[in-house]
Design a protein around this motif. Sequence first.
Motif, PDB file in Angstrom:
ATOM      1  N   GLN A 167       1.519   7.444  -6.633  1.00  0.00           N
ATOM      2  CA  GLN A 167       0.951   6.935  -5.381  1.00  0.00           C
ATOM      3  C   GLN A 167       0.878   5.408  -5.377  1.00  0.00           C
ATOM      4  OE1 GLN A 167      -2.651   8.986  -4.298  1.00  0.00           O
ATOM      5  NE2 GLN A 167      -1.612  10.945  -4.202  1.00  0.00           N
ATOM      6  N   ILE A 168       2.032   4.806  -5.674  1.00  0.00           N
ATOM      7  CA  ILE A 168       2.130   3.352  -5.605  1.00  0.00           C
ATOM      8  C   ILE A 168       3.265   2.979  -4.657  1.00  0.00           C
ATOM      9  CG2 ILE A 168       1.149   2.925  -7.887  1.00  0.00           C
ATOM     10  CD1 ILE A 168       3.997   2.389  -8.892  1.00  0.00           C
ATOM     11  N   ALA A 169       3.136   1.817  -4.066  1.00  0.00           N
ATOM     12  CA  ALA A 169       4.162   1.298  -3.161  1.00  0.00           C
ATOM     13  C   ALA A 169       5.259   0.615  -3.966  1.00  0.00           C
ATOM     14  CB  ALA A 169       3.535   0.309  -2.184  1.00  0.00           C
ATOM     15  N   GLN A 213       4.509  -2.776  -5.469  1.00  0.00           N
ATOM     16  CA  GLN A 213       3.463  -2.899  -6.477  1.00  0.00           C
ATOM     17  C   GLN A 213       3.997  -2.838  -7.902  1.00  0.00           C
ATOM     18  OE1 GLN A 213       0.893   0.258  -4.564  1.00  0.00           O
ATOM     19  NE2 GLN A 213      -0.671  -1.138  -5.354  1.00  0.00           N
ATOM     20  N   MET A 256       7.357   7.360  -7.466  1.00  0.00           N
ATOM     21  CA  MET A 256       6.403   6.573  -6.674  1.00  0.00           C
ATOM     22  C   MET A 256       5.362   7.482  -6.018  1.00  0.00           C
ATOM     23  SD  MET A 256       7.037   3.441  -6.992  1.00  0.00           S
ATOM     24  CE  MET A 256       8.282   2.548  -7.826  1.00  0.00           C
ATOM     25  N   LYS A 257       5.816   8.625  -5.537  1.00  0.00           N
ATOM     26  CA  LYS A 257       4.890   9.573  -4.908  1.00  0.00           C
ATOM     27  C   LYS A 257       3.906  10.125  -5.935  1.00  0.00           C
ATOM     28  CE  LYS A 257       4.719  13.792  -2.184  1.00  0.00           C
ATOM     29  NZ  LYS A 257       5.490  14.836  -1.499  1.00  0.00           N
ATOM     30  N   THR A 259       0.837  -1.189   0.000  1.00  0.00           N
ATOM     31  CA  THR A 259       0.000   0.000   0.000  1.00  0.00           C
ATOM     32  C   THR A 259       0.874   1.242   0.000  1.00  0.00           C
ATOM     33  OG1 THR A 259      -1.673  -1.173   1.270  1.00  0.00           O
ATOM     34  CG2 THR A 259      -1.829   1.218   1.246  1.00  0.00           C
ATOM     35  N   TYR A 260       0.514   2.221  -0.820  1.00  0.00           N
ATOM     36  CA  TYR A 260       1.235   3.490  -0.838  1.00  0.00           C
ATOM     37  C   TYR A 260       0.960   4.244   0.456  1.00  0.00           C
ATOM     38  CZ  TYR A 260       2.401   8.294  -1.904  1.00  0.00           C
ATOM     39  OH  TYR A 260       2.930   9.552  -1.849  1.00  0.00           O
ATOM     40  N   SER A 261       1.971   4.917   0.976  1.00  0.00           N
ATOM     41  CA  SER A 261       1.817   5.706   2.189  1.00  0.00           C
ATOM     42  C   SER A 261       2.579   7.010   2.051  1.00  0.00           C
ATOM     43  CB  SER A 261       2.357   4.933   3.395  1.00  0.00           C
ATOM     44  OG  SER A 261       2.414   5.770   4.531  1.00  0.00           O
ATOM     45  N   ILE A 303       7.718   4.155   3.438  1.00  0.00           N
ATOM     46  CA  ILE A 303       7.754   3.148   2.390  1.00  0.00           C
ATOM     47  C   ILE A 303       7.624   1.774   3.024  1.00  0.00           C
ATOM     48  CG2 ILE A 303       9.054   4.487   0.701  1.00  0.00           C
ATOM     49  CD1 ILE A 303      11.588   3.109   1.684  1.00  0.00           C
TER      50      ILE A 303
END
Length: 153
Positions: free
Chosen positions: A76-78, A81, A72-73, A43-45, A49
């Motif tokens: 919005q992916i982890a 993923q 990645m930001k 899950t993106y956070s 990370i």
Amino acid sequence: MQFFYTGTDSTLDQAEVDSLAGKYSIPGQYMCRETMNNEASCTYSLNGIFVYQEMLVSGFCLPLLDEILHIMKYYQIALGQLQPNSWCRLIAFIVFFTLLNHVPSVDLFRRIFSLNVEKETNEETNVKIPTGWYHLNSRKNAPKILGSQRPSL
């Protein structure tokens, strides 16, 4: 401060996470902690990370390049993923443009690649549903600077 979360196994306790951090030489600026019950490692956070233990075993290391964090930001992916072949494309993009003395920015990345969600067909309904994995494809009008851009199998 950046945070580093680890653990694909919900049974990892903080002592085991600390042991992994030491074993894989995680830099001190990362706060290592186990994932909580409501957190998934894929899950993106905004706060940090998530890293699977298997990523560390296979050679993933920190610190991450800022360009990777920015991309990645933006999407919005982890980290977990993105498919492995897409990681190769991402790293090749950064190396290629760095060697040309160009800043490998998110805008430049977006001109060359599109991010696509993997889907699988539900056998009962015959409907394609997202898997949570993503892959990079070269945009149709983008220069083929990094070779073939076929998606992962």
